[in-house]
Scaffold this motif. Sequence first.
Motif, PDB file in Angstrom:
ATOM      1  N   ALA A  68      -3.732   3.216  -0.600  1.00 29.12           N
ATOM      2  CA  ALA A  68      -4.231   2.726   0.684  1.00 29.12           C
ATOM      3  C   ALA A  68      -5.578   3.343   1.041  1.00 29.12           C
ATOM      4  O   ALA A  68      -5.852   4.503   0.727  1.00 29.12           O
ATOM      5  CB  ALA A  68      -3.216   3.030   1.782  1.00 29.12           C
ATOM      6  N   SER A  69      -6.408   2.552   1.697  1.00 23.39           N
ATOM      7  CA  SER A  69      -7.639   3.083   2.287  1.00 23.39           C
ATOM      8  C   SER A  69      -7.274   3.783   3.599  1.00 23.39           C
ATOM      9  O   SER A  69      -6.125   3.735   4.051  1.00 23.39           O
ATOM     10  CB  SER A  69      -8.625   1.944   2.544  1.00 23.39           C
ATOM     11  N   LYS A  70      -8.257   4.429   4.221  1.00 19.33           N
ATOM     12  CA  LYS A  70      -7.971   5.165   5.453  1.00 19.33           C
ATOM     13  C   LYS A  70      -7.504   4.250   6.571  1.00 19.33           C
ATOM     14  O   LYS A  70      -6.714   4.648   7.428  1.00 19.33           O
ATOM     15  CB  LYS A  70      -9.214   5.958   5.879  1.00 19.33           C
ATOM     16  N   VAL A  71      -8.025   3.043   6.592  1.00 20.04           N
ATOM     17  CA  VAL A  71      -7.627   2.073   7.622  1.00 20.04           C
ATOM     18  C   VAL A  71      -7.005   0.865   6.924  1.00 20.04           C
ATOM     19  O   VAL A  71      -7.669   0.194   6.128  1.00 20.04           O
ATOM     20  CB  VAL A  71      -8.848   1.636   8.475  1.00 20.04           C
ATOM     21  N   TRP A  90       0.808  -1.216   0.000  1.00 23.35           N
ATOM     22  CA  TRP A  90       0.000   0.000   0.000  1.00 23.35           C
ATOM     23  C   TRP A  90       0.845   1.272   0.000  1.00 23.35           C
ATOM     24  O   TRP A  90       1.916   1.335   0.620  1.00 23.35           O
ATOM     25  CB  TRP A  90      -0.937   0.009   1.201  1.00 23.35           C
ATOM     26  N   CYS A  91       0.369   2.277  -0.711  1.00 23.65           N
ATOM     27  CA  CYS A  91       0.972   3.612  -0.767  1.00 23.65           C
ATOM     28  C   CYS A  91      -0.106   4.650  -0.495  1.00 23.65           C
ATOM     29  O   CYS A  91      -1.298   4.384  -0.677  1.00 23.65           O
ATOM     30  CB  CYS A  91       1.559   3.895  -2.149  1.00 23.65           C
ATOM     31  N   VAL A  92       0.327   5.850  -0.102  1.00 22.58           N
ATOM     32  CA  VAL A  92      -0.621   6.954   0.024  1.00 22.58           C
ATOM     33  C   VAL A  92      -1.227   7.262  -1.339  1.00 22.58           C
ATOM     34  O   VAL A  92      -2.425   7.486  -1.484  1.00 22.58           O
ATOM     35  CB  VAL A  92       0.067   8.207   0.604  1.00 22.58           C
ATOM     36  N   ARG A  93      -0.357   7.228  -2.362  1.00 16.64           N
ATOM     37  CA  ARG A  93      -0.808   7.493  -3.724  1.00 16.64           C
ATOM     38  C   ARG A  93       0.131   6.785  -4.697  1.00 16.64           C
ATOM     39  O   ARG A  93       1.334   6.741  -4.480  1.00 16.64           O
ATOM     40  CB  ARG A  93      -0.805   9.004  -3.989  1.00 16.64           C
ATOM     41  N   LYS A  94      -0.420   6.218  -5.751  1.00 17.89           N
ATOM     42  CA  LYS A  94       0.370   5.534  -6.769  1.00 17.89           C
ATOM     43  C   LYS A  94       1.075   6.558  -7.653  1.00 17.89           C
ATOM     44  O   LYS A  94       0.427   7.456  -8.212  1.00 17.89           O
ATOM     45  CB  LYS A  94      -0.546   4.649  -7.615  1.00 17.89           C
ATOM     46  N   GLY A  97       4.603  12.913  -9.136  1.00 18.25           N
ATOM     47  CA  GLY A  97       3.451  12.518  -8.331  1.00 18.25           C
ATOM     48  C   GLY A  97       3.783  12.214  -6.890  1.00 18.25           C
ATOM     49  O   GLY A  97       3.013  11.529  -6.198  1.00 18.25           O
ATOM     50  N   ARG A  98       4.913  12.753  -6.391  1.00 20.91           N
ATOM     51  CA  ARG A  98       5.311  12.473  -5.010  1.00 20.91           C
ATOM     52  C   ARG A  98       4.472  13.305  -4.032  1.00 20.91           C
ATOM     53  O   ARG A  98       4.007  14.407  -4.369  1.00 20.91           O
ATOM     54  CB  ARG A  98       6.791  12.775  -4.810  1.00 20.91           C
ATOM     55  N   ILE A  99       4.290  12.795  -2.819  1.00 21.56           N
ATOM     56  CA  ILE A  99       3.444  13.478  -1.839  1.00 21.56           C
ATOM     57  C   ILE A  99       4.251  14.388  -0.919  1.00 21.56           C
ATOM     58  O   ILE A  99       3.678  15.097  -0.098  1.00 21.56           O
ATOM     59  CB  ILE A  99       2.644  12.469  -0.988  1.00 21.56           C
ATOM     60  N   HIS A 100       5.596  14.378  -1.025  1.00 16.69           N
ATOM     61  CA  HIS A 100       6.415  15.208  -0.148  1.00 16.69           C
ATOM     62  C   HIS A 100       7.032  16.360  -0.942  1.00 16.69           C
ATOM     63  O   HIS A 100       7.000  16.366  -2.175  1.00 16.69           O
ATOM     64  CB  HIS A 100       7.517  14.368   0.501  1.00 16.69           C
ATOM     65  N   THR A 111       4.686   1.321   0.460  1.00 16.89           N
ATOM     66  CA  THR A 111       5.324   2.130   1.500  1.00 16.89           C
ATOM     67  C   THR A 111       5.188   1.403   2.829  1.00 16.89           C
ATOM     68  O   THR A 111       4.193   1.588   3.549  1.00 16.89           O
ATOM     69  CB  THR A 111       4.678   3.531   1.579  1.00 16.89           C
ATOM     70  N   PRO A 112       6.165   0.573   3.190  1.00 17.66           N
ATOM     71  CA  PRO A 112       6.074  -0.183   4.446  1.00 17.66           C
ATOM     72  C   PRO A 112       5.944   0.698   5.679  1.00 17.66           C
ATOM     73  O   PRO A 112       5.378   0.267   6.687  1.00 17.66           O
ATOM     74  CB  PRO A 112       7.391  -0.978   4.461  1.00 17.66           C
ATOM     75  N   SER A 113       6.458   1.941   5.601  1.00 13.67           N
ATOM     76  CA  SER A 113       6.397   2.812   6.777  1.00 13.67           C
ATOM     77  C   SER A 113       4.981   3.309   7.062  1.00 13.67           C
ATOM     78  O   SER A 113       4.762   4.029   8.034  1.00 13.67           O
ATOM     79  CB  SER A 113       7.347   3.998   6.620  1.00 13.67           C
TER      80      SER A 113
END
Length: 400
Positions: A51-54, A36-40, A158-161, A89-91
């Motif tokens: 990823a879903s919220k949970v 799972w990732c925050v965003r692909k 497309g990075r989130i940071h 994203t394992p973290s």
Amino acid sequence: MTQNTSAQPLILGGAQTPRAALPVLPPLALYIHIPWCVRKCPYCDFNSHTASKVLPEQEYVDALLADLDQDLHAVYGRELSSIFFGGGTPSLFSAAALGRLLEGVEQRIPFARDIEITLEANPGTFEQEKFVAYRKLGINRLSIGIQSFQQEKLKALGRIHNGDEAVRAAGMARQAGFDNFNLDLMHGLPDQSLDDALSDLRQAIALKPTHLSWYQLTLEPNTVFWNQPPTLPEDDTLWDIQEAGQALLAAHGYAQYEVSAYAQPGRPARHNLNYWSFGDFIGIGAGAHGKLSHPDGRIVRTWKTRAPKDYLNPAKSFQAGMKELTNEELPFEFLMNALRLTDGVEARLYAERTGLDLASLDEARREAEQSGLLQVEPSRLAATDRGQLFLNDLLQKFLS
């Protein structure tokens, strides 16, 4: 969690001439895939999913341990030299979930005293308390996905940071007790100039990681970039970036040991080295791949069910397929990995890791040496500088 094992996985390849028993089994590693990732990201062709919220942490850890249980018969009596949490994203997973998983793994397979345990992490997921907890679990190496420090490049990827978060992530890693960490950095980015690329590299070096993965962006099938390709630098610019970047890394004490891997003295990634030297690894998790050697000479590759929902479905098998490597495939399989290492490998390792006679390579070796692609060194199998540049041409000479 239990999983249905009645479905037989696809087995490719038929009977073949038995190989010599392997005199010693190679080091054993474990790869754990968290998908799972925050965003692909638009360039990513890995098995990753938004990823879903949970996240189903408990169910997924249960599945990972059940998956590992089914591979244990093939590694009984061996110990793990390294573990790598990849993704995805394992973290995104909590320290509690990873702790339960590591405890379960160690109950099943003993850890080497100096085991290397790496966790992939992205700057957008860094929380100081969380990473302190990761370090207390015994995770002793991080691989941080930076890709670039420049906002326009990060947006294109497309990075989130952002760049500031990337810089802070390295500092937070060190504060959390990680004295061994890798930064992942790309070059050849959309509209990137030589100055842009070297600026990114200088910023990464300034953060003093022990290891740098510095590699060129490529457009891979089944990605957004493949279907909607961005404007990438011209070949001449890419070549200038590669040459100038390698010189800069060398000047700061980062030795290249693999096509896209650079490390401070004594700090290459042991997990990676085991992979490139045709070591063994168990792969657990959605879409994970593994490769295991058996004392009788068999060498088997496996791959696991890709879709997380199927991997978590007790009615489905973890294993999607397996393949025993044939005598004809082994030379290419071994060298495809070993020749990526800038120093290659000791020639004796070929027989140790494949069960085949080194002399069977003689004709192809002579042809590769005469072409200037393989070093003329009887005790080693190593590409020349030209061979590193034209690795596919070199490998073609070892195809049956």
